[in-house]
Design an enzyme around this catalytic site. Structure first.
Site, PDB file in Angstrom:
ATOM      1  CE1 TYR A  61      -6.133   0.522  42.499  1.00 54.41           C
ATOM      2  CE2 TYR A  61      -8.039  -0.453  41.703  1.00 54.41           C
ATOM      3  CZ  TYR A  61      -7.249  -0.075  42.688  1.00 54.41           C
ATOM      4  OH  TYR A  61      -7.624  -0.477  43.845  1.00 54.41           O
ATOM      5  CE  LYS A  77     -11.470  -0.710  20.380  1.00 50.83           C
ATOM      6  NZ  LYS A  77     -10.793  -1.647  21.256  1.00 50.83           N
ATOM      7  N   GLY A 119      -1.887   6.732  32.302  1.00 45.30           N
ATOM      8  CA  GLY A 119      -3.126   6.539  32.275  1.00 45.30           C
ATOM      9  C   GLY A 119      -3.827   5.636  33.428  1.00 45.30           C
ATOM     10  CE1 TYR A 120      -2.605   3.775  39.079  1.00 49.68           C
ATOM     11  CE2 TYR A 120      -4.214   4.824  40.216  1.00 49.68           C
ATOM     12  CZ  TYR A 120      -3.398   3.855  40.342  1.00 49.68           C
ATOM     13  OH  TYR A 120      -3.005   3.074  41.335  1.00 49.68           O
ATOM     14  N   GLY A 121      -6.378   4.671  34.634  1.00 48.36           N
ATOM     15  CA  GLY A 121      -7.878   3.953  34.651  1.00 48.36           C
ATOM     16  C   GLY A 121      -7.737   2.669  35.006  1.00 48.36           C
ATOM     17  CG  ASN A 122     -10.715  -1.390  34.687  1.00 47.16           C
ATOM     18  OD1 ASN A 122     -10.480  -1.794  35.842  1.00 47.16           O
ATOM     19  ND2 ASN A 122     -10.780  -2.384  33.763  1.00 47.16           N
TER      20      ASN A 122
HETATM   21  N1  GLU Z   1     -11.937  -2.969  24.583  1.00 50.01           N
HETATM   22  C1  GLU Z   1     -10.754  -4.135  25.039  1.00 50.01           C
HETATM   23  C2  GLU Z   1      -9.726  -4.253  24.138  1.00 50.01           C
HETATM   24  O1  GLU Z   1      -9.152  -3.596  23.495  1.00 50.01           O
HETATM   25  C3  GLU Z   1     -11.697  -5.434  25.173  1.00 50.01           C
HETATM   26  C4  GLU Z   1     -12.474  -5.820  24.175  1.00 50.01           C
HETATM   27  C5  GLU Z   1     -13.363  -6.942  24.567  1.00 50.01           C
HETATM   28  O2  GLU Z   1     -13.317  -7.319  25.920  1.00 50.01           O
HETATM   29  O3  GLU Z   1     -13.818  -7.391  23.436  1.00 50.01           O
HETATM   30  O4  GLU Z   1      -8.964  -5.225  24.156  1.00 50.01           O
END
Ligand code: GLU
Length: 415
Positions: free
Chosen positions: A224, A106, A218-221
């Site tokens: 939604y 991350k 949390g109305y994000g991607n």
């Molecule tokens: N940020 C997303 C997660 O927490 C996607 C990570 C990715 O596609 O590598 O799963």
């Protein structure tokens, strides 16, 4: 447990419990309780007004026993190392739950993307890509979006990476725009994955989706696309919220119209025909299915007692604290844990990486079918472990993940 645990500590509590439950040798916990590598950089940026600001940024490789590390990049004002470490570890477990050939990573920048101009955002992203270029790679560590980032940011990152390395390798980052090698179906993938796991749970635990009242936080991607899928399957979206407020209507809200309203006004707040509620209220309104899809530590010891849903599908990473989880467990609420429920995003990221490496691209239908297959299998595997160890789905998922990671570490001679 009354002490407030940080996300990293919460993650460790779960891992320790599961490692004891499985009777794993202490070496497993010893290795996974320390991230493999942490890169911290400062990014000095010339702002539009002529001033210079230096932004703190990170990239973390938690564990790469099963393959290159994979996980998103977060742009968030209160980003800290502890949370980033937890998010990296959750990626290790998530990727193992859906059986992707990846470890977990991350990264992120402590910044408020909403307060930066487009030019500042691009310069910051390019500075980040240049600073961590040696730490990422198609066979090393593969970023993607997370909170506060999107396909445009992936495109800038990719472009800068190509410039720094002199190599065109689109598989270095995923969730890119389609014309730059992105995969069809990636944008909707996390929300679709949430829905697919809910369908499996609804069969296993006899909680019907048709006619169910669904509340999303949390109305994000993610929320939604989850809401769209629930709505199209005959459920009723009764509540939704974002960082500025929330809305409630017991007769149901049209998720498409709600998104149009949010795009126009910047928030779900004030959507016609709804009662205005608070950002956190969707967690405790009357509903059958709850999808927390905002941030970490939302369902806690303080509000878990007020949750009325029969089933929670965790769209966000780490939305429930161990204290909160204990209460949900006592109330016999079915929780489909984050590392299973929201794994659809990284699964289609994996499909994108595979397509990039082949140089051959799939139709949206193919992507969707493969995603459904992966999510169904993962639910089945988690459910089996939960039954075998007589634990809830969260521990079932950790048993599955930790077992797979431990096996890889053993075979590689680490433990
Ligand atoms: N940020 C997303 C997660 O927490 C996607 C990570 C990715 O596609 O590598 O799963």
């Amino acid at each position: 447990m009354s002490k407030k645990l940080s996300p990293w500590e919460s993650q460790l509590v779960n891992i320790k419990k599961v490692s004891d439950l499985m009777g794993l040798e202490p070496a497993v916990y010893e290795v996974v309780s320390k991230p493999k590598a942490i890169l911290q950089v400062s990014l000095p940026i010339k702002m539009d007004d002529g001033s210079v600001r230096s932004f703190q940024a990170f990239r973390i490789h938690h564990n790469d026993a099963r393959g290159p590390t994979k996980g998103g990049i977060r742009y968030y004002p209160h980003l800290d190392l502890d949370t980033e470490k937890a998010l990296a570890a959750w990626m290790t477990w998530k990727n193992a739950v859906v059986n992707l050939p990846y470890g977990g990573g991350k990264g992120g920048i402590a910044c408020d993307p909403k307060k930066l101009s487009k030019g500042e955002l691009e310069r910051l992203t390019r500075a980040y890509a240049a600073a961590i270029a040696w730490f990422v790679g198609v066979d090393l560590d593969i970023p993607a979006p997370d909170v506060g980032t999107n396909a445009q940011i992936m495109a800038w990152f990719m472009d800068e990476y190509y410039k720094v390395t002199g190599r065109i390798s689109p598989g270095v980052i995923t969730a890119k725009p389609i014309v730059l090698g992105g995969s069809l179906g990636r944008t909707a993938a996390t929300g679709r994955g949430v829905f697919f796991t809910a369908v499996e749970a609804s069969k296993a635990f006899k909680i019907p989706i048709k006619g169910a009242a669904v509340s999303v936080q949390g109305y994000g991607n993610v929320a939604y696309h989850a809401a769209l899928n629930f709505h199209d399957a005959g459920a009723k979206i009764v509540a939704a919220s974002d960082s500025r407020g929330g809305v409630y209507n017991k007769d149901g809200i049209d998720p498409r119209k709600l998104m149009e309203h949010k795009k126009k006004t910047g928030s779900v707040k004030g959507f016609p025909g709804c009662e205005d509620i608070g950002t956190k209220d969707p967690l405790t309104v009357d509903c059958d299915i709850l999808v927390p899809a905002a941030m970490e530590n939302m369902i806690t010891g303080e509000n878990a007692g007020d949750v009325k849903a029969k089933m929670i599908v965790e769209g966000a990473n780490g939305p429930t604290t161990p204290d909160g989880d204990g209460i949900l467990n006592e109330k016999k609420i079915i929780v489909i844990p984050d590392i299973l429920a929201n794994a659809g995003g990284v699964t289609v990221s994996y499909f994108e990486w595979v397509q990039n490496r082949m140089g051959y691209y799939w139709t949206e239908e193919e992507v969707d079918q493969r995603l459904e297959r992966v999510m169904k299998q993962a639910f089945k595997d988690v459910h089996e472990q939960a039954e075998k160890y007589k634990v809830n789905l969260r521990y079932g998922a950790y048993v599955l993940a930790l077992g797979r990671v431990a096996e890889a570490m053993k075979l590689r001679g680490w433990i």
